[in-house]
Design a protein around this motif. Structure first.
Motif, mmCIF file in Angstrom:
data_model
loop_
_atom_site.group_PDB
_atom_site.id
_atom_site.type_symbol
_atom_site.label_atom_id
_atom_site.label_comp_id
_atom_site.label_asym_id
_atom_site.label_seq_id
_atom_site.Cartn_x
_atom_site.Cartn_y
_atom_site.Cartn_z
ATOM 1 N N ASP A 1 -16.235 -2.179 7.910
ATOM 2 C CA ASP A 1 -14.874 -2.569 7.249
ATOM 3 C C ASP A 1 -14.945 -2.275 5.813
ATOM 4 N N VAL A 2 -13.859 -1.914 5.066
ATOM 5 C CA VAL A 2 -14.002 -2.049 3.520
ATOM 6 C C VAL A 2 -12.728 -3.041 3.196
ATOM 7 N N GLU A 3 -12.883 -3.595 2.064
ATOM 8 C CA GLU A 3 -11.988 -4.602 1.500
ATOM 9 C C GLU A 3 -11.122 -3.999 0.753
ATOM 10 N N ILE A 4 -9.772 -4.068 1.002
ATOM 11 C CA ILE A 4 -8.594 -3.467 0.237
ATOM 12 C C ILE A 4 -7.900 -4.640 -0.467
ATOM 13 N N GLU A 5 -7.725 -4.653 -1.831
ATOM 14 C CA GLU A 5 -7.360 -5.701 -2.640
ATOM 15 C C GLU A 5 -6.004 -5.547 -2.508
ATOM 16 N N GLY A 6 -4.993 -6.643 -2.110
ATOM 17 C CA GLY A 6 -3.800 -6.950 -2.083
ATOM 18 C C GLY A 6 -3.160 -6.992 -0.467
ATOM 19 N N VAL A 7 -4.049 -6.769 0.543
ATOM 20 C CA VAL A 7 -3.410 -6.452 1.905
ATOM 21 C C VAL A 7 -2.812 -7.791 2.149
ATOM 22 N N SER B 1 -14.018 3.430 0.509
ATOM 23 C CA SER B 1 -13.539 2.208 0.051
ATOM 24 C C SER B 1 -12.539 2.827 -1.251
ATOM 25 N N GLN B 2 -12.898 3.561 -2.097
ATOM 26 C CA GLN B 2 -11.972 3.782 -3.171
ATOM 27 C C GLN B 2 -10.937 4.727 -2.878
ATOM 28 N N THR B 3 -11.333 5.605 -2.069
ATOM 29 C CA THR B 3 -10.158 6.179 -1.318
ATOM 30 C C THR B 3 -9.167 5.570 -0.632
ATOM 31 N N ALA B 4 -9.640 4.458 0.123
ATOM 32 C CA ALA B 4 -8.750 3.600 0.929
ATOM 33 C C ALA B 4 -7.744 2.742 -0.150
ATOM 34 N N GLN B 5 -8.386 2.418 -1.173
ATOM 35 C CA GLN B 5 -7.759 1.569 -2.247
ATOM 36 C C GLN B 5 -6.645 2.207 -2.864
ATOM 37 N N LYS B 6 -6.900 3.575 -2.875
ATOM 38 C CA LYS B 6 -5.935 4.630 -3.815
ATOM 39 C C LYS B 6 -4.834 4.637 -2.924
#
Length: 190
Positions: free
Chosen positions: A4-10, A169-174
């Motif tokens: 899992d990757v952490e996404i800020e703001g979910v 992770s970075q791509t998912a956040q974007k």
């Protein structure tokens, strides 16, 4: 294997969506599909000749995606992979032998143009036309001898280090931030 990757703001987004009128659900789900589809495509592009050199295509084909939910409070999007190789490419780390003394790293004479190994070290040894020699650096090299034509086929090492390079992770956040921008536009129109 999964990770899992952490996404800020979910979590904040989930709370906001619960407070909105249910009539905007179809638009919200549509925006989720666009963002998840974009993330899925970008990850496949990164793997297929971008960040990693495509060899068998297994990692790229392993990505799946979807959006589910029947109301604002449970709408959910995800991109996942079934590949056991994804975590090491995402986070980096060391690979060590599990059942043998050394890892066998194929050399150019034993690889296809795509970089796929032609024959395993076990296969070459079982053919009876191979031998080991130490390199100047002290690594064992497995050679084949085909009627005097000597070719280095594998270097044997104790471990290899893989850098973090997938960038999931970075791509998912974007793409999450892109989703937020789209949802703000949708909310402003109501």
């Amino acid at each position: 294997m999964s990770f899992d990757v952490e996404i800020e703001g979910v979590e904040k987004l989930k709370e906001i969506l619960k407070k909105l009128p249910e009539r905007i659900f179809p638009g919200v789900k549509s925006e989720y599909r666009k963002a998840i589809g974009g993330l899925h495509r970008e990850m496949q592009e990164r793997i297929s000749g971008g960040v990693l050199k495509r060899r068998t295509g297994e990692l790229s084909r392993s990505f799946i995606s979807g959006v589910s939910g029947s109301k604002l409070s449970d709408v959910f999007g995800m991109v996942a992979t079934r590949s056991k190789y994804a975590p090491i490419h995402e986070y980096g780390g060391a690979i060590t032998p599990k059942t043998a003394k050394h890892l066998t790293i194929p050399l150019p004479d034993n690889k296809t143009k795509a970089g796929v190994t032609r024959k395993s070290a076990r296969q070459l040894i079982s053919e009876g036309k191979s031998f080991f020699r130490k390199s100047k650096r002290g690594n064992l090299i497995l050679f084949t001898n085909n009627r005097g034509d000597l070719k280095p086929m594998f270097v044997l090492v104790d471990r290899v280090s893989i850098p973090a390079r997938l960038g999931f992770s970075q791509t998912a956040q974007k793409w999450f931030e892109s989703l937020l921008t789209s949802l703000i536009g949708l909310i402003e129109r109501i």
